[in-house]
Write a protein that holds these residues in place. Structure first.
Motif, PDB file in Angstrom:
ATOM      1  N   ARG A   1       0.846  -1.213   0.000  1.00  0.00           N
ATOM      2  CA  ARG A   1       0.000   0.000   0.000  1.00  0.00           C
ATOM      3  C   ARG A   1       0.871   1.248   0.000  1.00  0.00           C
ATOM      4  O   ARG A   1       0.518   2.267  -0.618  1.00  0.00           O
ATOM      5  CB  ARG A   1      -0.935   0.001   1.213  1.00  0.00           C
ATOM      6  CG  ARG A   1      -2.064  -0.999   1.137  1.00  0.00           C
ATOM      7  CD  ARG A   1      -3.145  -0.711   2.187  1.00  0.00           C
ATOM      8  NE  ARG A   1      -2.671  -0.861   3.557  1.00  0.00           N
ATOM      9  CZ  ARG A   1      -2.713  -1.988   4.245  1.00  0.00           C
ATOM     10  NH1 ARG A   1      -3.168  -3.095   3.684  1.00  0.00           N
ATOM     11  NH2 ARG A   1      -2.295  -2.026   5.503  1.00  0.00           N
TER      12      ARG A   1
ATOM     13  N   LYS B   1       2.013   1.876  -3.460  1.00  0.00           N
ATOM     14  CA  LYS B   1       0.933   2.419  -4.290  1.00  0.00           C
ATOM     15  C   LYS B   1       0.543   3.845  -3.900  1.00  0.00           C
ATOM     16  O   LYS B   1      -0.237   4.480  -4.611  1.00  0.00           O
ATOM     17  CB  LYS B   1      -0.302   1.511  -4.181  1.00  0.00           C
ATOM     18  CG  LYS B   1      -0.147   0.185  -4.869  1.00  0.00           C
ATOM     19  CD  LYS B   1      -1.443  -0.611  -4.886  1.00  0.00           C
ATOM     20  CE  LYS B   1      -1.781  -1.187  -3.528  1.00  0.00           C
ATOM     21  NZ  LYS B   1      -2.976  -2.097  -3.600  1.00  0.00           N
TER      22      LYS B   1
ATOM     23  N   LEU C   1       2.528  -3.921  -9.583  1.00  0.00           N
ATOM     24  CA  LEU C   1       3.152  -2.832  -8.819  1.00  0.00           C
ATOM     25  C   LEU C   1       4.496  -2.403  -9.396  1.00  0.00           C
ATOM     26  O   LEU C   1       5.107  -1.463  -8.879  1.00  0.00           O
ATOM     27  CB  LEU C   1       3.338  -3.252  -7.356  1.00  0.00           C
ATOM     28  CG  LEU C   1       2.078  -3.340  -6.489  1.00  0.00           C
ATOM     29  CD1 LEU C   1       2.452  -3.730  -5.059  1.00  0.00           C
ATOM     30  CD2 LEU C   1       1.330  -2.018  -6.486  1.00  0.00           C
TER      31      LEU C   1
ATOM     32  N   ALA D   1       4.915   1.318 -10.143  1.00  0.00           N
ATOM     33  CA  ALA D   1       4.986   2.119  -8.920  1.00  0.00           C
ATOM     34  C   ALA D   1       6.330   1.930  -8.227  1.00  0.00           C
ATOM     35  O   ALA D   1       6.902   2.883  -7.679  1.00  0.00           O
ATOM     36  CB  ALA D   1       3.845   1.744  -7.987  1.00  0.00           C
TER      37      ALA D   1
END
Length: 359
Positions: A263, A266, A348, A351
């Motif tokens: 998280r 992100k 991901l 990111a």
């Protein structure tokens, strides 16, 4: 925690003031054969069974190859844990490592263990009653790290913003320390608009309370959320997203769960607090083996702690570290907690590249 490569984090243990060879005692102690009971509080927090349990078992076996570790999980129920304590004692455990589901409710059980000559090592949470040793992290510092990170993320406008405090379970002895540390940083520098105590550190409870905070304050009038750990942060973030908040406010956390780290990558969670569990587990195992052998803890304990019932408990309090997107590589990856591939799943990867988290 999912995906931890704990075989690579043994180097962390070198940072603890413990001489494992000294804990092993004189030559010949490897013939020791006794049972170490291990009682953990719940499955809500991933670290207990995915990290702490295997690490403690590993270090007990390293220090005492013929010793056995017997394990039970209380499922967040104090009466269950009391029964587990009785069972451990009845079945011959010589020492018990206890992370209590309820510090006060287990007091009489710890006294019964003492009466039977079974020492108890309080693990991560300081239980009441005559515990023989304690190992954890500096809870006030954990809260300070969270509070400071929140102020940093909110920037110069922190004084004009509302924050919501999502504190830990009120039955946990650590929760007041986290809250105290956070308030020492936040009070007078921002507006604490709402404060909740999250029963069981439970994601669903956190979600429900955050929905209430959003309804009371408005989805766009929350400048930050002090979430006491990553499970609480997950509930907070899901509530904010459910309310249609597109630009999420900074949200703190604790425990460096893999989901939380992702998280952070992100941009949904601002930070977490990393506590080197390998060192904590190694310390607990060393204390338990020493006590099981009837040895003094002078070579292990670096300080003492007072509980409401017991004074000068031999203790080790380890140092936590704040982790943000900018520091994942030089903390969690460097220490071998996760690999880049574990964090940076294919979806991901962009990111991760953006924050410089590369193989």
């Amino acid at each position: 925690m999912k995906g931890r490569t704990w075989h690579t984090v043994v180097a962390l243990v070198a940072g603890v003031t413990i001489s494992l060879s000294a804990c092993a005692g004189d030559q010949g102690t490897d013939t020791d054969s006794f049972t170490v009971g291990l009682l953990l509080p719940s499955r809500f927090i991933p670290r207990w069974e995915q990290s702490d349990k295997p690490l403690i078992e590993q270090h007990v076996k390293k220090l005492c190859p013929r010793c056995t570790t017997k394990y039970a999980n209380a499922e967040n129920d104090a009466s269950t844990q009391r029964q587990q304590m009785v069972s451990m004692i009845t079945n011959g455990a010589k020492v018990i490592i206890l992370d209590t589901a309820d510090t006060k409710a287990l007091r009489s059980s710890i006294q019964e263990a003492r009466n039977e000559g079974v020492p108890v090592v309080a693990y991560d949470r300081l239980a009441e009653g005559p515990v023989s040793a304690y190992v954890s992290f500096d809870g006030v510092k954990v809260g300070r790290l969270q509070g400071q990170a929140l102020l940093t993320a909110m920037g110069d406008t922190a004084g004009q913003k509302n924050i919501v405090m999502m504190n830990g379970d009120p039955t946990s002895p650590n929760a007041p320390s986290y809250r105290k540390g956070a308030l020492s940083v936040l009070e007078g520098r921002t507006k604490i608009a709402r404060s909740y105590d999250i029963q069981g550190w439970n994601t669903m409870n956190a979600h429900a309370d955050m929905v209430g905070a959003i309804a009371a304050l408005g989805p766009d009038r929350i400048g930050g959320v002090l979430a006491a750990n990553d499970s609480i942060a997950e509930g907070v973030i899901s509530a904010l997203k459910g309310a249609g908040v597109r630009k999420l406010p900074p949200v703190t956390g604790q425990d460096a769960d893999l989901d939380a780290v992702q998280r952070i990558v992100k941009g949904e969670q601002y930070m977490t607090v990393y506590k080197p569990f390998a060192s904590e587990a190694a310390t607990a195992a060393a204390m338990a083996v020493a006590l099981g052998r009837g040895e003094d803890l002078g070579d292990i304990a670096t300080t003492t702690t007072d509980s409401p019932t017991t004074q000068r408990i031999p203790s080790v309090l380890l140092t936590p570290t704040a982790v943000t997107a900018a520091t994942i590589g030089r903390t969690l990856v460097k220490d071998g907690v996760y690999t880049v591939d574990q964090i940076c799943t294919p979806d991901l990867r962009p990111a991760c590249d953006k924050i410089g988290l590369t193989r």
